[in-house]
Design an enzyme around this catalytic site. Structure first.
Site, PDB file in Angstrom:
ATOM      1  N   LYS A   1       3.938   1.555  10.914  1.00 23.77           N
ATOM      2  CA  LYS A   1       2.805   2.027  11.715  1.00 23.77           C
ATOM      3  C   LYS A   1       3.297   2.247  13.143  1.00 23.77           C
ATOM      4  CE  LYS A   1      -1.396   3.332  11.301  1.00 23.77           C
ATOM      5  NZ  LYS A   1      -1.712   4.410  10.374  1.00 23.77           N
TER       6      LYS A   1
ATOM      7  N   SER B   1      -3.805   7.803   6.917  1.00 19.21           N
ATOM      8  CA  SER B   1      -4.410   6.684   7.621  1.00 19.21           C
ATOM      9  C   SER B   1      -5.930   6.760   7.502  1.00 19.21           C
ATOM     10  CB  SER B   1      -3.946   6.651   9.076  1.00 19.21           C
ATOM     11  OG  SER B   1      -4.002   5.328   9.574  1.00 19.21           O
TER      12      SER B   1
END
Length: 600
Positions: free
Chosen positions: A195, A392
């Site tokens: 991430k 996401s």
């Protein structure tokens, strides 16, 4: 006397401005209501690629009309369904004898992505399969242009043009050192070693996990592109990759030698070729033709809302996901949830297709949308079609679809969460600015930008970040019928291509928006009799005028072409700042791709 003269001058200027404004409105009204062109017999359908192909229908407002009147025309826009439906209709239209592609795409925001172009390319293949010829002419084609054109029967290049087949690159921009220099503090939380979105604000280069995932992603996408181009040109993909690595750019003659093109010619020669094919139109002083935009206006997908039963409603999530209503080019969580709620309760809507072209955004807004997706799926088929991006937060809102379609080049996954918080203590201190105040409770000023957060405060934020990540994992596991362990193994914020996503269970099937629509109709039992509606729908001029009178905005003028280096740099910076402006999650927590993951 001076004051009176100034007042008179102000009144005169106001009258001139208002008069000019209403003249522009009248001009736009006349333009909007001009007679429709007709389709001549034995014509060529001309696809002028000087446009942006968006997933969702273009939304017109009066601000656009004013800008065009003042600054000149903006980049033409057509939606994916309009382009695909127009080309496929032309394949069955006896008045259309050939297809002509020319020009160079002008991608804007999330438009003209490789996944969308693959669907357009398939429509061109359908046209070609009808037995009608497809011609393509390019002066300086980009990789995207050539990807689309390579399926043509005859690819023609300008003698002094340069064909780009130089691969893909992803370049990130990093503000970490600049923020330190100017006293802007940044604190982050995150879950998932891949991430990497926060690294843009804290670092100065790519982390190794981010470099690994981005390299593998680009190689996957590039392999799919080369495979399609090789098939269209009758070449070997391995040899094509070697040719790309060795040369990258090809003049007309080099492209001929490499079998990347069939002919080198100037535009007037190409026009002559098409005149021989379909005949001469004295009014146009050129070959008989109809432009795609005009053809769509006459024959193609209308894009408007249709009343009556058996509707397959396509609702769009294109852009950054933000809390609230959102602005143009954004996915407002409240707005999209309201649209889904309306479609769920509308008895005329037999099935819903959610088209996602988003890198994600606000975690809260993503959950607001997903709630309505789950509710809708309880009452009617809800199918997800992924465009170029569905990652996401874009995957968060997709996870409960009855079936998920994606293209091989779709970028998806990125199951992870991060928190991002700025403070101005250093910057303010350097300029003699201080902050002081009182509070009733320990965490009352948790979200202040006047100071960094304490370790105790950051621990609290990290706790909520972990909660959201675990919830994300649980939702994907439930929606995709996977175990918790399976999801955690493929999560960690890692991005995947559409092809890989099928293999790991995040996607059900490779296919485009048209495939998703047909599947939705079949699941609803209306495959033989249904209409397609789009949300949001195109606005007519009167609707745009009413909206403009309620709220105004500004939009920079758009120049046809790629622009000079300074313009390109400014557009890149504006795009990065626009992303920062989309940070409006009330808790500062986001499920989003790396901010400046630009593939070119």
């Amino acid at each position: 006397m001076v004051a009176a003269n100034l007042t008179a001058l102000s009144i005169a200027l106001g009258v001139c401005i208002m008069g000019g404004f209403f003249l522009m409105i009248m001009f736009a009204l006349v333009s909007a209501n001009k007679p429709r062109p007709s389709v001549p017999g034995s014509a060529v359908l001309v696809v002028d690629l000087w446009m942006n192909i968006s997933d969702s229908p273009p939304e017109t407002n009066l601000g656009d009309v004013v800008d065009q009147a003042v600054y000149g025309p903006e980049v033409p826009r057509l939606s994916l369904l309009e382009v695909v439906d127009g080309i496929e209709r032309a394949a069955r239209d006896e008045r259309i004898e050939a297809l002509f592609l020319y020009g160079s795409l002008i991608p804007e925001n999330y438009g003209s992505g490789i996944a969308a172009l693959r669907e357009v390319r398939e429509a061109v293949e359908t046209f070609k399969a009808s037995g009608k010829p497809v011609y393509a002419y390019a002066v300086d084609p980009t990789m995207r242009d050539y990807y689309l054109m390579s399926v043509a029967d005859e690819v023609i290049l300008h003698p002094f043009g340069l064909l780009s087949l130089n691969g893909l690159a992803s370049e990130m921009i990093y503000f970490g050192d600049a923020f330190k220099k100017y006293g802007i503090g940044v604190q982050t939380t995150r879950v998932g070693k891949y991430k990497s979105a926060v690294e843009m604000f804290t670092g100065s280069k790519m982390s190794e996990p981010d470099r690994l995932q981005t390299t593998e992603l680009l190689n996957d996408i590039w392999g799919d592109i080369l495979g399609d181009v090789a098939q269209g040109r009758g070449l070997d993909p391995v040899q094509l990759r070697a040719l790309s690595d060795e040369k990258g750019f090809f003049t007309g003659e080099m492209a001929l030698s490499a079998d990347l093109a069939d002919r080198v010619a100037y535009m007037d020669e190409v026009i002559g070729l098409l005149e021989e094919k379909v005949g001469y139109d004295p009014d146009l002083e050129s070959f008989r033709q109809i432009g795609l935009a005009d053809y769509v206006r006459i024959e193609g997908f209308s894009g408007g809302y249709r009343y009556g039963g058996n509707q397959v409603a396509v609702v769009y999530a294109e852009g950054d996901i933000v809390d609230g209503e959102g602005m143009r080019g954004q996915v407002g969580g409240d707005r999209l949830a309201r649209d889904l709620r309306y479609l769920r309760t509308n008895p005329d809507v037999a099935a819903i297709v959610l088209r996602v072209n988003s890198p994600g955004g606000s975690a809260l807004a993503s959950e607001v949308i997903q709630r309505e997706m789950r509710e809708a799926a309880e009452e009617k088929p809800v199918i997800v079609s992924m465009g170029s991006l569905a990652a996401s937060g874009g995957y968060w809102i997709s996870a409960y679809g009855d079936r998920i379609f994606a293209e091989p080049t779709t970028i998806t996954g990125s199951i992870g969460v991060f928190g991002l918080f700025f403070n101005l203590e250093g910057l303010a201190s350097e300029h003699g600015i201080t902050f002081d105040g009182v509070k009733t409770s320990t965490y009352a000023d948790l979200y202040t930008v006047s100071r960094p957060k304490t370790e105790q405060e950051m621990a609290l934020v990290q706790q909520y970040t972990d909660f959201l990540y675990d919830a994300f994992i649980d939702k994907v596991a439930e929606g995709r019928d996977l175990s918790d362990e399976q999801v955690r193994r493929i999560a960690q914020g890692r991005v995947w291509s559409g092809t890989d996503a099928v293999g790991i269970g995040l996607v059900d099937e490779i296919g485009g928006l048209g495939d998703a629509i047909r599947y939705a109709a079949g699941q609803a039992g209306v495959a033989d009799d249904y209409t397609v509606t789009q949300i949001p729908e195109r606005k007519n001029f009167s609707q745009a005028l009413e909206e403009f009178l309620q709220q105004t905005g500004e939009q920079a003028p758009v120049v046809k072409g790629r622009g000079d280096l300074l313009t390109q740099a400014m557009k890149r910076l504006e795009a990065e700042l626009a992303v920062v402006r989309s940070f409006n999650d009330p808790k500062g927590l986001y499920a989003r791709l790396p901010y400046s993951l630009e593939i070119r």
